[in-house]
Write an enzyme that holds these catalytic residues in place. Sequence first.
Site, PDB file in Angstrom:
ATOM      1  N   ASP A   1      73.292  76.103 121.153  1.00 37.34           N
ATOM      2  CA  ASP A   1      74.161  75.544 120.184  1.00 37.34           C
ATOM      3  C   ASP A   1      75.389  75.475 120.609  1.00 37.34           C
ATOM      4  O   ASP A   1      75.812  76.097 121.787  1.00 37.34           O
ATOM      5  CB  ASP A   1      74.041  76.469 119.051  1.00 37.34           C
ATOM      6  CG  ASP A   1      74.797  76.129 117.836  1.00 37.34           C
ATOM      7  OD1 ASP A   1      74.946  74.889 117.283  1.00 37.34           O
ATOM      8  OD2 ASP A   1      75.587  77.090 117.248  1.00 37.34           O
TER       9      ASP A   1
ATOM     10  N   ASP B   1      79.161  75.426 118.227  1.00 34.06           N
ATOM     11  CA  ASP B   1      79.976  76.141 117.325  1.00 34.06           C
ATOM     12  C   ASP B   1      79.384  77.590 117.188  1.00 34.06           C
ATOM     13  O   ASP B   1      78.249  77.795 116.913  1.00 34.06           O
ATOM     14  CB  ASP B   1      79.903  75.465 115.887  1.00 34.06           C
ATOM     15  CG  ASP B   1      80.668  74.004 116.054  1.00 34.06           C
ATOM     16  OD1 ASP B   1      81.727  74.062 116.838  1.00 34.06           O
ATOM     17  OD2 ASP B   1      80.527  73.036 115.258  1.00 34.06           O
TER      18      ASP B   1
END
Length: 371
Positions: free
Chosen positions: A135, A137
Site C-alpha cells: 500500500d 498511504d
Amino acid sequence: MALVRRRSSPSSLEGIVNALSVAAMGGLVGAVTSSAAPVVLTVTYKCASHRPAAGTLPLLCETGADLTDTGDRNQRCCPSNAFHRKNQLEGAWPTLLTSPSTKGEGEPPRSRRSEIMASNSAHISSDKRFLIFFDFDETIVDETSDDMVVQAAPGQHLPAWLKDTYQPGRYNEYMQRVLSYLAEQGVTESDIRNIMEKIPATPGMVTLFQYLRTRPQTDFEIVLLSDANTFFIESWLRRAGARPLFHRIFTNPATFNRDGRLVLRPFHSHDCPRCPDNMCKQVVVRDYVARRTQERGRPYQRVFYVGDGANDFCPALSLGPRDVAFPRRDFPMHRLITETHEAMPGEFKAVTVPWVSGEDVVQRLRKLVAE
C-alpha cells in the site's frame, strides 16, 4: 486540516461477518498461491458507461519506469512535517514497457482488466520466487497524501461546505471536488508536487526498500496497490529514488488538464459492497495473481501484503496459509485481522506479522527467503 478518512473499518462483529460472507459467496476467499489452475476473476461492470471503449489503453507508461496501471480511464462512475529522505536507491533497473494488444468490439464483455494485466505482466520476468504488494498511504509514507495536499489550500484547511459533500463509499468523487477547489484557489502542479515530495517515509521503509533492491533478481516481484493516485505516488517515489523498485503500480489515474487542474478518475468499478466504489484491492490482487500464475506456469512460493488500512484487509482475505500479511500494528488492517481471528478462527488464512518499522518486515523476509 485532515480530510474525511476513507479507511473507516467495521466497528462491530457483524461488519466483519458480512465482509467475509460476501467474499466467500463471490469466490474471493482462498489461497492465491494455490497450485490449482488459476481462476480468472471477471469484473462485472455496473452499466455500459463503466465499460472501456475498445482500443483504450488504461496505462501510464513512462520512460525509466515499469508499468503504472490506472484502471479504465474512459469510465465514469454512476450517481505537516516537512521531510525529505536523502537515501537514494541506485543501480540499473529494467525498463519494461509495452502496449497491450486490443481486441475486436465483437468480443464478449469479459474482464478488460484481465486482458490488460495479462498483456503487460507477461513482460515481467517469470522466475520471481515471491510476490509482494505494498500500500502507499501510511504504509510507504507516514501520512495520508490526500490529507497532506490540503496544506496547499488557503489557511491549510478546506471550507466546511466542501467537507460536507463527502458521502461514504464515494471518496474518489469527493477528492475530485477537493482538487477542483484547490485549482480554483490558484494551487499549481508545482505546489502539489512539492508537498508530496516532503511527506516522510514510514520508519524503516527506506531500509526495507534497500533490502529488496539488493536481493537477487529472482527473489521479488514488487507491486504497489493504492487508492491514492498516480501524481501523488509518482511524485514521491521519484523524489525518493524508489520508482524503479516497483514492477507494477495500480492506482487511480490523475493528470493535469490544460487549465492546470489535477483531474482524478476512478480506477475501476466492482461489486464488492465493502470497498469504495472506485477500487476493491482484492479484485486487483486476485486478478493479478491468477494471471501471473497462468503466465508463469506455476504459482509463487509465497505472496506478501504490506498495508495498514481497512481497504488492505479486503485483499488480505485472499491470501493463503503460506502467504504473509504484514499489517501496520494497531492500524485498522491489524485490528480487523485480530477481531476476525477471535470471532471466526480459521477464516483469515494468512500468517500475520504486525510491523511498527519496515525493519520488522525485513527480519521476517530474511527468514522466509532462507527457507
